[in-house]
Design an enzyme around this catalytic site. Structure first.
Site, PDB file in Angstrom:
ATOM      1  N   ASP A 102      26.709  35.163   3.736  1.00  0.00           N
ATOM      2  CA  ASP A 102      26.724  36.621   3.650  1.00  0.00           C
ATOM      3  C   ASP A 102      26.431  37.071   2.222  1.00  0.00           C
ATOM      4  OD1 ASP A 102      27.501  36.656   6.296  1.00  0.00           O
ATOM      5  OD2 ASP A 102      29.639  36.797   5.827  1.00  0.00           O
TER       6      ASP A 102
HETATM    7  N1  URA Z   1      31.277  32.538   7.428  1.00  0.00           N
HETATM    8  C1  URA Z   1      31.260  33.837   7.075  1.00  0.00           C
HETATM    9  O1  URA Z   1      31.980  34.642   7.645  1.00  0.00           O
HETATM   10  N2  URA Z   1      30.453  34.221   6.090  1.00  0.00           N
HETATM   11  C2  URA Z   1      29.653  33.366   5.400  1.00  0.00           C
HETATM   12  O2  URA Z   1      28.944  33.773   4.497  1.00  0.00           O
HETATM   13  C3  URA Z   1      29.687  32.010   5.783  1.00  0.00           C
HETATM   14  C4  URA Z   1      30.501  31.618   6.800  1.00  0.00           C
END
Ligand code: URA
Length: 237
Positions: A102
């Site tokens: 993310d």
């Molecule tokens: N899980 C998440 O919620 N976000 C990420 O960036 C990676 C794994």
């Protein structure tokens, strides 16, 4: 591979620009002047442009310390992406992120020019361990550990069993084998403990290199590359 294709793949210029460069006699192949754009070349050949040797490896594998605030994408019309953190040659060579972090997640991100490797590493049936450090709102408990171990039911699927190790009242190390959208955040969210900060410490056999600072990258060593191909169930050529 054709010489003009290799040169443009290395980001020297467009295909037609590379033909102009060749026509102008600026390229030497294994010590000989070469003007033929269709000349067959491999990575074993020594190519000089304006007297300087080119790094003509067409396959590259990298680890990036992804900082917060950049998108995991090959390109984006508006926002900065992980590709903007690296020299343009990697984009020209077709480097792509393996899976996605993310925008606000930090930590190790693997990038590769090998699309098959990338796809196999994130294929649903291939359970590659990913370790995250998650700081949450609230206090983690042994019930959370047990729930992770049992598999957290989410709206659209039940997560595979995951290991949660509590390292501080509000911080845990979680090992997951899947990589569904917002997976770790959703798992903690389902426990009523929203994630405040998420950092990925390792991807399969590779741990984030301590020497890297956020935004820095390095190419993988041969051993690391071999380990990655093994994790993907592919042999390293
Ligand atoms: N899980 C998440 O919620 N976000 C990420 O960036 C990676 C794994």
């Amino acid at each position: 591979m054709r010489l003009d294709k290799m040169l443009s793949g290395l980001g020297i210029a467009s295909r037609s620009g590379c033909r102009e460069i060749l026509k102008a006699g600026r390229v030497r192949l294994n010590g000989e002047a070469v003007k033929d754009p269709g000349k067959n070349v491999t990575e074993e050949d020594t190519i000089l442009l304006d007297g300087k040797i080119l790094d003509n490896r067409m396959t590259r594998h990298l680890m990036l310390y992804k900082p917060a605030g950049v998108l995991t994408a090959k390109e984006d019309p508006k926002q900065r992406t992980v590709m903007d953190l690296m020299p343009a040659v990697y984009t020209s060579l077709g480097c792509m992120p393996v899976g996605r972090l993310d925008k606000d997640t930090t930590g190790i991100l693997i990038l590769t020019t090998d699309g098959d490797l990338a796809h196999r590493l994130i294929a649903p049936g291939r359970h590659v361990d990913k370790v995250y450090r998650a700081q949450v709102e609230g206090t983690l408990t042994t019930e959370d550990v047990d729930a992770f171990e049992a598999g957290i039911p989410l709206k659209d699927f039940t997560a595979l069993p995951a290991k949660l190790e509590i390292i501080a009242p509000d911080t845990g190390l979680v090992t997951v084998q899947e990589g569904k959208y917002h997976q770790v955040k959703r798992m903690f969210g389902a426990r009523g403990k929203p994630v405040m900060a998420l950092h990925r410490l390792s991807f399969g056999p590779l741990a984030l290199d301590d020497a890297l600072l956020p935004g820095q990258y390095r190419e993988l060593t041969e051993e690391e590359t071999a380990a990655l191909y093994r994790a993907a169930g592919m042999t390293d050529e």
